[in-house]
Design an enzyme around this catalytic site. Structure first.
Site, mmCIF file in Angstrom:
data_model
loop_
_atom_site.group_PDB
_atom_site.id
_atom_site.type_symbol
_atom_site.label_atom_id
_atom_site.label_comp_id
_atom_site.label_asym_id
_atom_site.label_seq_id
_atom_site.Cartn_x
_atom_site.Cartn_y
_atom_site.Cartn_z
ATOM 1 N N GLY A 9 -8.909 4.273 7.144
ATOM 2 C CA GLY A 9 -8.571 5.678 7.335
ATOM 3 C C GLY A 9 -7.113 5.909 7.661
ATOM 4 O O GLY A 9 -6.577 6.964 7.365
ATOM 5 N N PHE A 10 -6.483 4.908 8.254
ATOM 6 C CA PHE A 10 -5.096 5.094 8.681
ATOM 7 C C PHE A 10 -4.283 3.820 8.498
ATOM 8 O O PHE A 10 -4.799 2.718 8.665
ATOM 9 C CB PHE A 10 -5.052 5.493 10.166
ATOM 10 N N GLY A 11 -3.008 4.012 8.167
ATOM 11 C CA GLY A 11 -2.084 2.879 8.139
ATOM 12 C C GLY A 11 -1.537 2.644 9.542
ATOM 13 O O GLY A 11 -1.786 3.427 10.462
ATOM 14 N N GLY A 12 -0.811 1.544 9.700
ATOM 15 C CA GLY A 12 -0.091 1.300 10.945
ATOM 16 C C GLY A 12 -0.930 0.858 12.130
ATOM 17 O O GLY A 12 -0.488 0.955 13.270
ATOM 18 N N ASP A 37 -4.726 3.901 -1.845
ATOM 19 C CA ASP A 37 -5.811 4.236 -0.926
ATOM 20 C C ASP A 37 -6.274 5.670 -1.114
ATOM 21 O O ASP A 37 -5.526 6.605 -0.843
ATOM 22 C CB ASP A 37 -5.330 4.075 0.518
ATOM 23 N N ASP A 50 -6.955 -6.245 4.159
ATOM 24 C CA ASP A 50 -6.276 -4.942 4.218
ATOM 25 C C ASP A 50 -6.260 -4.406 5.643
ATOM 26 O O ASP A 50 -7.321 -4.133 6.212
ATOM 27 C CB ASP A 50 -7.033 -3.979 3.284
ATOM 28 N N GLY A 51 -5.053 -4.251 6.182
ATOM 29 C CA GLY A 51 -4.903 -3.604 7.477
ATOM 30 C C GLY A 51 -4.163 -4.460 8.486
ATOM 31 O O GLY A 51 -4.606 -5.559 8.818
ATOM 32 N N GLY A 52 -3.016 -3.968 8.917
ATOM 33 C CA GLY A 52 -2.270 -4.652 9.976
ATOM 34 C C GLY A 52 -1.647 -5.979 9.576
ATOM 35 O O GLY A 52 -1.363 -6.817 10.430
ATOM 36 N N MET A 87 -12.073 4.955 -0.391
ATOM 37 C CA MET A 87 -12.735 5.167 0.899
ATOM 38 C C MET A 87 -13.397 6.541 0.820
ATOM 39 O O MET A 87 -13.008 7.490 1.485
ATOM 40 C CB MET A 87 -11.698 5.095 2.023
ATOM 41 N N SER A 123 0.844 -1.204 0.000
ATOM 42 C CA SER A 123 0.000 0.000 0.000
ATOM 43 C C SER A 123 0.876 1.249 0.000
ATOM 44 O O SER A 123 1.635 1.489 0.929
ATOM 45 C CB SER A 123 -0.913 -0.002 1.229
ATOM 46 N N MET A 157 -8.828 8.568 0.132
ATOM 47 C CA MET A 157 -9.677 8.944 1.273
ATOM 48 C C MET A 157 -10.182 10.368 1.093
ATOM 49 O O MET A 157 -9.430 11.239 0.658
ATOM 50 C CB MET A 157 -8.861 8.877 2.563
ATOM 51 N N HIS A 212 -8.377 1.508 -3.944
ATOM 52 C CA HIS A 212 -9.329 1.306 -2.846
ATOM 53 C C HIS A 212 -9.945 2.661 -2.506
ATOM 54 O O HIS A 212 -9.286 3.519 -1.935
ATOM 55 C CB HIS A 212 -8.549 0.718 -1.658
ATOM 56 N N MET A 246 -11.801 -5.528 5.380
ATOM 57 C CA MET A 246 -10.974 -4.598 6.152
ATOM 58 C C MET A 246 -10.658 -5.234 7.507
ATOM 59 O O MET A 246 -11.566 -5.605 8.254
ATOM 60 C CB MET A 246 -11.715 -3.270 6.377
ATOM 61 N N HIS A 291 -1.328 -1.211 -4.237
ATOM 62 C CA HIS A 291 -2.592 -0.798 -3.624
ATOM 63 C C HIS A 291 -2.576 0.708 -3.369
ATOM 64 O O HIS A 291 -1.632 1.232 -2.774
ATOM 65 C CB HIS A 291 -2.761 -1.570 -2.315
ATOM 66 N N GLY A 307 1.029 -2.140 4.102
ATOM 67 C CA GLY A 307 1.614 -0.806 4.037
ATOM 68 C C GLY A 307 2.851 -0.708 4.901
ATOM 69 O O GLY A 307 3.980 -0.849 4.427
ATOM 70 N N SER A 308 2.640 -0.508 6.200
ATOM 71 C CA SER A 308 3.767 -0.298 7.123
ATOM 72 C C SER A 308 4.756 -1.446 7.133
ATOM 73 O O SER A 308 5.959 -1.219 7.245
ATOM 74 C CB SER A 308 3.280 -0.105 8.550
#
Ligand code: DX5
Ligand code: ZN
Length: 223
Positions: free
Chosen positions: A143-146, A36, A176-178, A69, A9, A38, A67, A138, A34, A198-199
């Site tokens: 809304g946020f990475g990390g 994102d 997607d996420g974490g 959002m 991401s 927003m 993606h 999700m 990916h 992402g992170s």
């Protein structure tokens, strides 16, 4: 276990050096990129939009996975097609006319994805899954990475997998996420096809090695 598609991401990349970051992705074993988007309304954050994606997609050799959002994504579908999106994913929670949105995305020559937030029941996909090319589960609040992976997401991935298998839908499952090398094995074992990261990619000392590690995950051993 099957090899997952890896979709780094760009949200976690160094925006001062986007050309270099995209070049790294091009040289890596990532399959997709990916992106994102927003709007500060559907999610409480604003990221990047059409001009950035148009530039990135010109030089990126990987599948351009957008993606959205955002509210009222139908207003922008054509613009994202022109900007080079190959997959365009909208949120079920933002679309009172979701079937129409998917038809529009496909008529513009893109693959159509449906994303669901952590609180949204998988059951709500029942009447749309056959029309979707991708279901995005999700595993954090968008809304946020990390953020940390929400463990209940694993049950949701299994439920989507079951629904796809029982309906004959051809949809891919994206998560997607974490996502990290520590939980990726469990996510793929639960039925995911595509891992967004992402992170754990752009924050790694060696992002290309991080991508390779995610690709080569193995199922967790049951204790
Ligand atoms: C969050 C975005 C994600 C985000 C993932 O709203 O949809 O794609 O970039 O970032 P990590 O992998 O850091 O959780
Ligand atoms: Zn995303």
């Amino acid at each position: 276990m099957k090899t997952p598609v890896i979709a780094p991401s760009l949200l976690a990349a160094n925006f001062l050096d986007l050309g270099k970051e995209v070049d790294m992705i091009n040289r890596s074993e990532a399959d997709w990129l990916h992106l994102d988007v927003m709007d500060g309304r559907f999610v409480p954050n604003i990221s990047f939009g059409l001009p950035v994606i148009a530039q990135v997609s010109k030089v990126c050799t990987k599948v351009c996975d957008v993606h959205l959002m955002i509210e009222e994504p139908g207003q922008y579908a054509e613009a994202f097609a022109k900007a080079g999106a190959q997959y365009l994913t909208v949120h079920l929670e933002a679309c009172p006319h979701l079937h129409r949105n998917l038809q529009q995305i496909k008529s513009l020559g893109m693959k159509a994805g449906v994303a669901i937030n952590p609180h949204t029941s998988v059951r709500l996909l029942e009447d749309i899954i056959i029309d979707a090319d991708l279901i995005l589960v999700m595993s954090v609040n968008p809304g946020f990475g990390g953020q940390h992976f929400i463990p209940h997401s694993l049950d949701k991935i299994r439920q989507v997998r079951e629904m796809i298998d029982s309906t004959g839908s051809a949809a891919l499952i994206e998560v997607d996420g974490g996502i990290t090398a520590d939980n990726a094995g469990a996510v793929v074992a639960a039925g995911a096809d595509v891992l967004v990261a992402g992170s754990s990619v752009f924050g790694a000392k060696d992002p290309m090695a991080a991508i390779r590690a995610l690709r080569n995950v193995t199922a967790p051993t049951v204790k």
